[in-house]
Design a protein around this motif. Structure first.
Motif, PDB file in Angstrom:
ATOM      1  N   UNK A  57       0.780  -1.080   0.149  1.00  0.00           N
ATOM      2  CA  UNK A  57       0.119  -0.074  -0.064  1.00  0.00           C
ATOM      3  C   UNK A  57       0.846   1.353   0.212  1.00  0.00           C
ATOM      4  N   UNK A  58       0.477   2.343  -0.625  1.00  0.00           N
ATOM      5  CA  UNK A  58       1.400   3.534  -0.626  1.00  0.00           C
ATOM      6  C   UNK A  58       1.100   4.200   0.651  1.00  0.00           C
ATOM      7  N   UNK A  59       0.247   4.313   1.279  1.00  0.00           N
ATOM      8  CA  UNK A  59       0.100   5.079   2.626  1.00  0.00           C
ATOM      9  C   UNK A  59       0.829   4.170   3.626  1.00  0.00           C
ATOM     10  N   UNK A  60       0.645   4.737   5.010  1.00  0.00           N
ATOM     11  CA  UNK A  60       1.711   4.012   5.986  1.00  0.00           C
ATOM     12  C   UNK A  60       0.941   3.000   6.806  1.00  0.00           C
ATOM     13  N   UNK A  61      -0.145   2.514   6.248  1.00  0.00           N
ATOM     14  CA  UNK A  61      -0.931   1.411   7.062  1.00  0.00           C
ATOM     15  C   UNK A  61      -0.079   0.391   7.665  1.00  0.00           C
ATOM     16  N   UNK A  62       0.666  -0.205   6.638  1.00  0.00           N
ATOM     17  CA  UNK A  62       1.313  -1.220   6.880  1.00  0.00           C
ATOM     18  C   UNK A  62       2.438  -1.069   8.162  1.00  0.00           C
ATOM     19  N   UNK A  63       3.066   0.030   7.913  1.00  0.00           N
ATOM     20  CA  UNK A  63       4.020   0.462   8.838  1.00  0.00           C
ATOM     21  C   UNK A  63       3.282   0.669  10.204  1.00  0.00           C
ATOM     22  N   UNK A  64       2.176   1.113  10.606  1.00  0.00           N
ATOM     23  CA  UNK A  64       1.452   1.397  11.622  1.00  0.00           C
ATOM     24  C   UNK A  64       1.211   0.214  12.261  1.00  0.00           C
ATOM     25  N   UNK A  65       0.966  -1.020  11.675  1.00  0.00           N
ATOM     26  CA  UNK A  65       0.485  -2.447  12.087  1.00  0.00           C
ATOM     27  C   UNK A  65       1.958  -2.867  12.482  1.00  0.00           C
ATOM     28  N   UNK A  66       3.187  -2.664  11.913  1.00  0.00           N
ATOM     29  CA  UNK A  66       4.569  -3.391  12.350  1.00  0.00           C
ATOM     30  C   UNK A  66       4.706  -2.667  13.468  1.00  0.00           C
ATOM     31  N   UNK A  67       4.732  -1.288  13.541  1.00  0.00           N
ATOM     32  CA  UNK A  67       5.140  -0.653  14.793  1.00  0.00           C
ATOM     33  C   UNK A  67       4.446  -1.106  16.007  1.00  0.00           C
ATOM     34  N   UNK A  68       3.086  -1.106  15.768  1.00  0.00           N
ATOM     35  CA  UNK A  68       2.341  -1.619  16.936  1.00  0.00           C
ATOM     36  C   UNK A  68       2.862  -3.074  17.490  1.00  0.00           C
ATOM     37  N   UNK A  69       2.915  -3.809  16.579  1.00  0.00           N
ATOM     38  CA  UNK A  69       3.419  -5.205  16.719  1.00  0.00           C
ATOM     39  C   UNK A  69       5.019  -5.140  17.527  1.00  0.00           C
ATOM     40  N   UNK A  70       5.637  -4.332  17.172  1.00  0.00           N
ATOM     41  CA  UNK A  70       6.978  -4.241  17.670  1.00  0.00           C
ATOM     42  C   UNK A  70       6.794  -3.712  19.234  1.00  0.00           C
ATOM     43  N   UNK A  71       6.076  -2.785  19.189  1.00  0.00           N
ATOM     44  CA  UNK A  71       5.870  -2.086  20.723  1.00  0.00           C
ATOM     45  C   UNK A  71       5.304  -3.237  21.626  1.00  0.00           C
ATOM     46  N   UNK A  72       4.486  -4.064  21.087  1.00  0.00           N
ATOM     47  CA  UNK A  72       3.962  -5.202  22.096  1.00  0.00           C
ATOM     48  C   UNK A  72       4.874  -6.120  22.128  1.00  0.00           C
ATOM     49  N   UNK A  73       5.723  -6.515  20.947  1.00  0.00           N
ATOM     50  CA  UNK A  73       6.709  -7.638  21.493  1.00  0.00           C
ATOM     51  C   UNK A  73       7.678  -7.199  22.424  1.00  0.00           C
ATOM     52  N   UNK A  74       8.319  -5.980  22.462  1.00  0.00           N
ATOM     53  CA  UNK A  74       9.166  -5.696  23.443  1.00  0.00           C
ATOM     54  C   UNK A  74       8.395  -5.838  24.627  1.00  0.00           C
ATOM     55  N   UNK A  75       7.119  -5.430  24.911  1.00  0.00           N
ATOM     56  CA  UNK A  75       6.536  -5.521  26.302  1.00  0.00           C
ATOM     57  C   UNK A  75       6.397  -7.097  26.715  1.00  0.00           C
ATOM     58  N   UNK A  76       6.087  -7.922  25.606  1.00  0.00           N
ATOM     59  CA  UNK A  76       6.111  -9.184  26.007  1.00  0.00           C
ATOM     60  C   UNK A  76       7.159 -10.103  26.096  1.00  0.00           C
TER      61      UNK A  76
END
Length: 713
Positions: A57-76
């Motif tokens: 996708x041209x917008x940053x939707x994929x980036x948004x999901x990846x960043x949230x996954x990164x943040x949660x993965x660090x917490x877990x």
């Protein structure tokens, strides 16, 4: 009737595209619906899957999901989730042509996956880094990462991924014009695709093989490969563009094979197909037809099709596509050895590259012009263009090389990709809560006298704290980087000392050889000669000696002659007698003959050693000849002991500023990524380094071994 058929085909094609898009959208919608109900690792997996599906996708939707996954993965503390999120972010950055950021993400993935021994992740990151270094034209690094990825994917029986990496290696060697290696890896790709039964991938492998055979000028094999691809596309209704373009390639092969009528007919079939389905590279078709008619001596048709090809691209007003057209035209004329037309088209391409400020193909254009100038005998001009191409490649690589694997896009504060210290994050969160509590208490006490003032002050304090924390974090990263640099310097120092020790050992060995040879010749040899003289003095009284004593005398005299001869031979061999007297090539021929004979006596099969050389009519400097002789001797000894080879090729080429040596065998090979005990390879490395040269070992289990050495003169 034709319009109805065309309309129906277009409708069906659009429907198929819509169905595929609808299926993808349905999958994304399904994941987005279940996402709010998920927690922990299940949520992380869904977020990473969404990032993968939306990466194009041209917008940053994929980036948004990846960043949230990164943040949660660090917490877990879920390391696989962190690795997958970094990989998604790197892939998106690569698609956006932000290669420096992509390289940083992939390095991060590789470090993390190696710490966790996550082999699939290691292979994935290695392949991605190989792609980065390929773009920078750093062949050695790209090859290393690709080979690591291929070995791991094969081990894990991930044949789909292994096929992709094998194809990447084939393209890498094809771009380097090492067609033998390109053919080897494209063959591997074909076999892997057959294992997984992927017909579309098998077709792509055949097309890749066709491209290599074309480069090797084996046009019959290229034609055979392209025809297999054509048969596949004829069965697929949604491969119209690919079918049109493969028809053009087939026609070109007929042209190269001088089957002019077959070529012309195939071009016209392709033209009819492209006009019917409104797809395919019409510009390339017109240009190739122009080339064919030029060969047939039909000037009017040649001009007509050249102009149609050029007008088609000018009409599209796509200068970038036009510059690529001129570059491809230059390549085609270069293949035909029409250097005048080739240079004209290359210069047209360069002019457009400067207009659109696109240097992505400039390095290759300069390299192609350099080859033409060399073929024309303009060596100085060829060197100028070659240097220009090298400078462009270096500039592209420097941009990626500066990407620090321990620093991830620090300019973008929202990503927070450099913070992996989880305990510190926990402490920071606790400190923030305490500070908020204190600020809230102060505001409650002083609300009537200055609520607004304290809110502003609190915000200012918070900004100062964030800046201080960022500064502290940067200082820690700098300290960590300095420590790593010190460790690298220490390792380099240890390696240098080790090389010095080996050099000293080698020099000592050479001196010891000379000393022993001299002692044998001067001491033992002279004594044996003296004994010989005494024996000769007895000959005058032979008649008075009985028959049995005379037999013993003759036997002793014969053994004495053999001892003298052996001492001379040993002393000459110790100082490479043939080498000293006649030079490097005669000494190597003698070594070749000796080793072949010894090997055939010790083993049940023969070994054939082929020695080829060029421009070595004059002898090299004596020390260099001795070192080269010892290097080749050590390589041949290793082959005899370990390789189980039946064929060895030795090539020695005297260049303008150096000597190139290639030793290749068809033995069992070995894994170059593992350290090997023994002093043989270290001795060879030391000799090469001592002469300011460099060497490369290319091997793999079951694939033989090739050693390439370059020594300056």
């Amino acid at each position: 009737m034709f319009k109805k058929i065309l309309f129906t085909t277009s409708i069906l094609l659009c429907l198929k595209v819509c169905i595929v898009n609808a299926q993808t959208k349905k999958k994304v919608d399904s994941m987005q619906q279940i996402l709010p109900k998920q927690k922990g690792i299940e949520r992380i997996k869904t977020l990473n899957e969404l990032a993968w599906e939306l990466q194009k996708e041209k917008d940053s939707v994929g980036i948004k999901y990846a960043e949230e996954a990164l943040k949660l993965s660090k917490q877990e503390r879920y390391y696989k989730g962190i690795s997958d999120a970094y990989s998604r972010l790197g892939t998106i950055a690569y698609r956006q042509k932000n290669y420096e950021v992509a390289a940083s993400y992939f390095f991060r993935v590789l470090v993390l996956d190696k710490e966790q021994n996550y082999e699939f992740g290691i292979a994935r990151a290695s392949n991605q880094l190989g792609m980065i270094y390929k773009r920078a034209e750093n062949f050695t690094k790209a090859k290393e990462y690709y080979l690591d990825a291929l070995a791991i994917f094969k081990k894990l029986e991930e044949y789909k991924q292994a096929s992709q990496v094998a194809g990447n290696l084939g393209k890498l060697y094809l771009d380097r014009e090492n067609y033998k290696k390109a053919l080897q890896y494209y063959d591997q790709q074909l076999e892997l695709n057959k294992q997984i039964g992927a017909t579309s991938r098998i077709s792509s492998s055949h097309e890749n093989l066709g491209d290599v055979y074309k480069a090797l000028e084996n046009y019959e094999e290229a034609l055979n490969s392209y025809q297999k691809v054509e048969q596949y596309y004829l069965q697929k209704k949604n491969k119209k563009e690919q079918l049109a373009n493969i028809m053009i390639k087939i026609a070109a092969m007929y042209d190269y094979l001088d089957e002019d009528e077959a070529s012309k007919q195939k071009y016209y079939d392709a033209l009819q197909f492209i006009q019917k389905h409104k797809t395919g590279d019409l510009g390339a078709l017109y240009f190739n037809l122009g080339v064919l008619y030029r060969k047939l001596g039909k000037k009017d048709s040649t001009t007509y099709y050249y102009e149609k090809a050029e007008k088609l691209l000018h009409k599209k007003k796509d200068k970038k596509e036009l510059l690529i057209f001129y570059n491809n035209a230059g390549n085609r004329f270069r293949d035909l050895k029409n250097y005048k037309e080739a240079l004209f088209n290359y210069n047209q391409s360069l002019a457009l590259q400067k207009v659109v400020k696109d240097s992505s193909v400039m390095g290759k254009t300069y390299a192609s012009i350099s080859k033409i100038q060399r073929a024309l005998g303009n060596l100085e001009l060829a060197l100028v263009y070659s240097d220009s191409a090298a400078l462009i490649r270096k500039a592209e690589f420097d941009q990626i090389k500066n990407a620090n694997q321990y620093q991830i896009a620090s300019a973008n504060a929202k990503k927070e990709l450099i913070d992996t210290q989880y305990e510190r994050e926990k402490t920071q969160n606790k400190a923030e809560k305490q500070l908020i509590y204190i600020v809230a208490l102060c505001i409650a006490l002083l609300l009537l006298t200055g609520l607004f003032f304290y809110i502003i002050k609190a915000k200012k304090q918070k900004q100062q704290r964030i800046l201080a924390e960022a500064d502290l974090q940067q200082q820690k990263l700098i300290a960590k980087h300095e420590k790593e640099q010190q460790e690298l310097q220490l390792q380099e120092l240890i390696k240098t000392q080790e090389m010095k020790a080996i050099n000293a050992m080698i020099n000592g060995q050479e001196e010891e050889r000379k000393r022993i040879a001299q002692d044998l010749h001067d001491n033992l040899g002279s004594k044996l000669s003296l004994v010989k003289i005494h024996y000769q003095s007895v000959e005058d009284n032979l008649e008075s000696i009985d028959e049995e004593a005379k037999i013993q005398y003759d036997r002793a005299n014969q053994l004495l002659d053999e001892a003298c001869k052996s001492v001379r031979e040993i002393s000459h061999n110790m100082i490479s007698g043939t080498l000293s007297k006649f030079g490097l090539i005669p000494a190597l021929k003698e070594l070749k003959q000796t080793l072949e004979n010894v090997y055939s006596k010790q083993n049940s099969q023969r070994i054939y050693i082929e020695l080829t050389y060029h421009k070595l009519d004059n002898r090299l400097e004596n020390t260099m000849e001795i070192q080269i002789y010892r290097i080749i001797q050590e390589l041949l000894n290793n082959i005899m002991k370990h390789a189980q080879a039946t064929q060895v090729n030795i090539q020695i080429l005297k260049l303008e500023k150096g000597v190139n040596i290639i030793v290749e065998d068809n033995g069992i090979g070995f894994d170059t990524t593992k350290q090997h005990k023994g002093i043989g390879l270290k001795t060879i490395q030391s000799r090469v380094v001592n002469m300011n040269g460099n060497y490369l070992i290319d091997s793999g289990k079951g694939n033989g071994t090739t050693v390439t050495i370059d020594i300056p003169t």
